[in-house]
Design a protein around this motif. Structure first.
Motif, PDB file in Angstrom:
ATOM      1  N   GLY A 162       4.793 -10.836  -1.999  1.00  0.00           N
ATOM      2  CA  GLY A 162       3.433 -11.298  -1.776  1.00  0.00           C
ATOM      3  C   GLY A 162       2.357 -10.301  -2.144  1.00  0.00           C
ATOM      4  N   ALA A 163       2.713  -9.220  -2.815  1.00  0.00           N
ATOM      5  CA  ALA A 163       1.743  -8.156  -3.090  1.00  0.00           C
ATOM      6  C   ALA A 163       0.748  -8.520  -4.176  1.00  0.00           C
ATOM      7  CB  ALA A 163       2.474  -6.873  -3.473  1.00  0.00           C
ATOM      8  N   ALA A 164       1.047  -9.493  -5.029  1.00  0.00           N
ATOM      9  CA  ALA A 164       0.223  -9.745  -6.209  1.00  0.00           C
ATOM     10  C   ALA A 164      -1.222 -10.082  -5.847  1.00  0.00           C
ATOM     11  CB  ALA A 164       0.842 -10.849  -7.058  1.00  0.00           C
ATOM     12  N   ALA A 165      -1.420 -10.985  -4.897  1.00  0.00           N
ATOM     13  CA  ALA A 165      -2.781 -11.403  -4.564  1.00  0.00           C
ATOM     14  C   ALA A 165      -3.600 -10.234  -4.021  1.00  0.00           C
ATOM     15  CB  ALA A 165      -2.734 -12.549  -3.552  1.00  0.00           C
ATOM     16  N   ARG A 166      -2.968  -9.437  -3.192  1.00  0.00           N
ATOM     17  CA  ARG A 166      -3.682  -8.281  -2.619  1.00  0.00           C
ATOM     18  C   ARG A 166      -4.045  -7.281  -3.701  1.00  0.00           C
ATOM     19  NH1 ARG A 166      -1.139  -4.841   2.454  1.00  0.00           N
ATOM     20  NH2 ARG A 166      -2.848  -3.313   2.716  1.00  0.00           N
ATOM     21  N   LEU A 167      -3.140  -7.020  -4.622  1.00  0.00           N
ATOM     22  CA  LEU A 167      -3.412  -6.082  -5.713  1.00  0.00           C
ATOM     23  C   LEU A 167      -4.479  -6.620  -6.655  1.00  0.00           C
ATOM     24  CD1 LEU A 167       0.241  -4.973  -6.488  1.00  0.00           C
ATOM     25  CD2 LEU A 167      -1.582  -3.487  -5.608  1.00  0.00           C
ATOM     26  N   PRO A 172      -9.954  -4.636  -9.461  1.00  0.00           N
ATOM     27  CA  PRO A 172     -11.333  -4.613  -9.967  1.00  0.00           C
ATOM     28  C   PRO A 172     -12.305  -3.866  -9.069  1.00  0.00           C
ATOM     29  CG  PRO A 172     -10.703  -6.836  -9.268  1.00  0.00           C
ATOM     30  CD  PRO A 172      -9.470  -6.005  -9.209  1.00  0.00           C
ATOM     31  N   ARG A 173     -12.001  -3.785  -7.773  1.00  0.00           N
ATOM     32  CA  ARG A 173     -12.879  -3.017  -6.900  1.00  0.00           C
ATOM     33  C   ARG A 173     -12.699  -1.518  -7.122  1.00  0.00           C
ATOM     34  NH1 ARG A 173     -11.649  -3.143  -2.058  1.00  0.00           N
ATOM     35  NH2 ARG A 173      -9.890  -4.592  -1.874  1.00  0.00           N
TER      36      ARG A 173
END
Length: 440
Positions: A162-167, A172-173
């Motif tokens: 599930g790391a993709a969305a968080r990364l 971009p930030r």
């Protein structure tokens, strides 16, 4: 069963596959197509592949590992850690004993140099992804260089589905100009929804690239955990076959030991187009004496080296220049641009070569008898345990098939790495079906 270590302490390696203690390399020999065609396996010997040579180096490597493991915490041990984890991963030795050292140093990486970060984060990805992941989330904001950040992100993606969305929110930030960085561009492509299915592979296999030059097509599985298969298309545009009319195929591994993406140092062979600019003998003891084919990425190679022809003064690389080699529909499929991004990211010396590594290190792996190294395309070789003489070489067979298909003595041509979905190793039957669809 003999253990044939990766001789990483004996000679200066090429930059892509560097050993641990450099020494002055012997002179390199370059080969013409005719010279390459004339070679026989018996022309080559590598004494350290003998049983006695292996045993001696194995003792030395294990002694070096143990000497680092017993060092007290402090600058001396820290300085030895990159070499330690390279040996541990390379030889599948003392992985459990080295684990506490890696986990102890990870939280301190924010205060370390980027190259130290790269080496230790690569070890985390290669050996300890699950254990390292909880330590990496708080470390990410401290990784200001894109390469260590991308390695840490790859490790999190490996350990936590599930790391993709968080990364995708963090990149971009933390890196507002990420689109100008080839490593972060590749990472963001990985974090995005899956690309559409690839265009028909027959279009790519039939593409002229540049007419009159041979091509090696390396068909690989996504994830690279199985053996791929290399084919050769001759300068006449037809695929090489043997005297009985059977399609020439040769098993080939495009997996790096780290398993990192192709845009990262010591990562897998990137998918996409390379140029071939000749053949030579390596100074890397892991490759051995069998001549490699000298493949180069875009940017690493000049535009003229890719064209194999004169170009206008000052001709510069661009994505459009890379795209000009591809058939129209493939120009819009992002995964085939990985080689372009890898070249922009500074990867180099990803060669087509044989191996002095004993496949016994990787017995039981899905890619056995392949021997992953640090991003090159590797074909198996068999060395005599008593004499260290080369007995058989799938790589030499591939290189000679390519040389026979060439019309130029300088071996000018191309290498195209492309992934083919499916289970297990790529098979000769699959390759034949794909070639048959091209009519060649």
């Amino acid at each position: 069963m003999h253990l044939r270590p990766l001789l990483a302490l004996l000679a200066l390696a090429l930059a892509a596959c560097a050993p641990l203690t450099p020494q002055p390399p012997p002179p390199e020999k370059r080969y013409t197509a005719a010279e390459l065609r004339a070679l026989q396996p018996a022309d080559f010997a590598w004494p350290a592949t003998s049983e006695a040579g292996e045993r001696a180096l194995r003792r030395q490597v294990l002694a070096d590992i143990h000497s680092t493991l017993v060092l007290p915490p402090g600058p001396a041990r820290d300085a030895a850690l990159p070499a330690l984890f390279d040996r541990v991963a390379h030889h599948n030795a003392e992985i459990e004993a080295a684990r506490p050292l890696l986990l102890a140093v990870l939280p301190t990486l924010g205060q370390r140099e980027p190259e130290f970060q790269r080496a230790l984060l690569t070890a985390a990805h290669t050996l300890y992804a699950a254990e390292a992941a909880p330590l990496l989330w708080p470390l990410l904001p401290q990784l200001t260089a894109s390469k260590p950040f991308a390695i840490a992100a790859a490790t999190l993606l490996q350990a936590e589905p599930g790391a993709a969305a968080r990364l995708a929110d963090i990149v971009p930030r933390q890196f507002p100009a990420w689109a100008d960085d080839a490593r972060l561009t590749a990472l963001m492509q990985r974090l995005a929804p899956a690309a559409a299915d690839a265009p028909p592979l027959s279009e790519l296999l039939a593409a002229p690239l540049r007419p009159g030059l041979p091509v090696i097509f390396s068909l690989q599985r996504p994830g690279r955990q199985a053996m791929g298969l290399a084919l050769v298309r001759g300068a006449d545009g037809r695929f090489v076959r043997d005297a009985a009319g059977q399609l020439f195929t040769s098993p080939q591994l495009a997996l790096a030991r780290s398993g990192l993406p192709g845009t990262l140092t010591n990562g897998n062979t990137p998918q996409g187009l390379f140029t071939i600019v000749g053949a030579g003998t390596a100074t890397n003891p892991n490759i051995g004496p069998t001549p490699y084919l000298h493949s180069k990425l875009p940017v690493e190679a000049t535009v003229a080296e890719f064209e194999h022809a004169p170009v206008a003064d000052g001709a510069a690389w661009s994505e459009a220049a890379y795209d000009s080699f591809l058939p129209a529909r493939w120009r819009h499929w992002p995964p085939i641009k990985e080689a372009w991004l890898a070249g922009r990211a500074g990867r180099d010396e990803l060669l087509v070569h044989g191996t002095t590594v004993n496949p016994a290190y990787y017995a039981g792996s899905a890619y056995f008898p392949g021997t992953p190294q640090q991003g090159c395309l590797i074909s198996s070789e068999r060395w005599d345990a008593a004499s260290g003489r080369l007995v058989a070489s799938q790589h030499l067979s591939l290189a000679q098939a390519y040389a026979t298909a060439s019309v130029r003595e300088d071996l000018a041509g191309y290498l195209l790495v492309v992934e083919v979905p499916g289970p297990g190793p790529v098979t000769a039957a699959e390759a034949l079906a794909l070639v048959t669809a091209t009519g060649r």
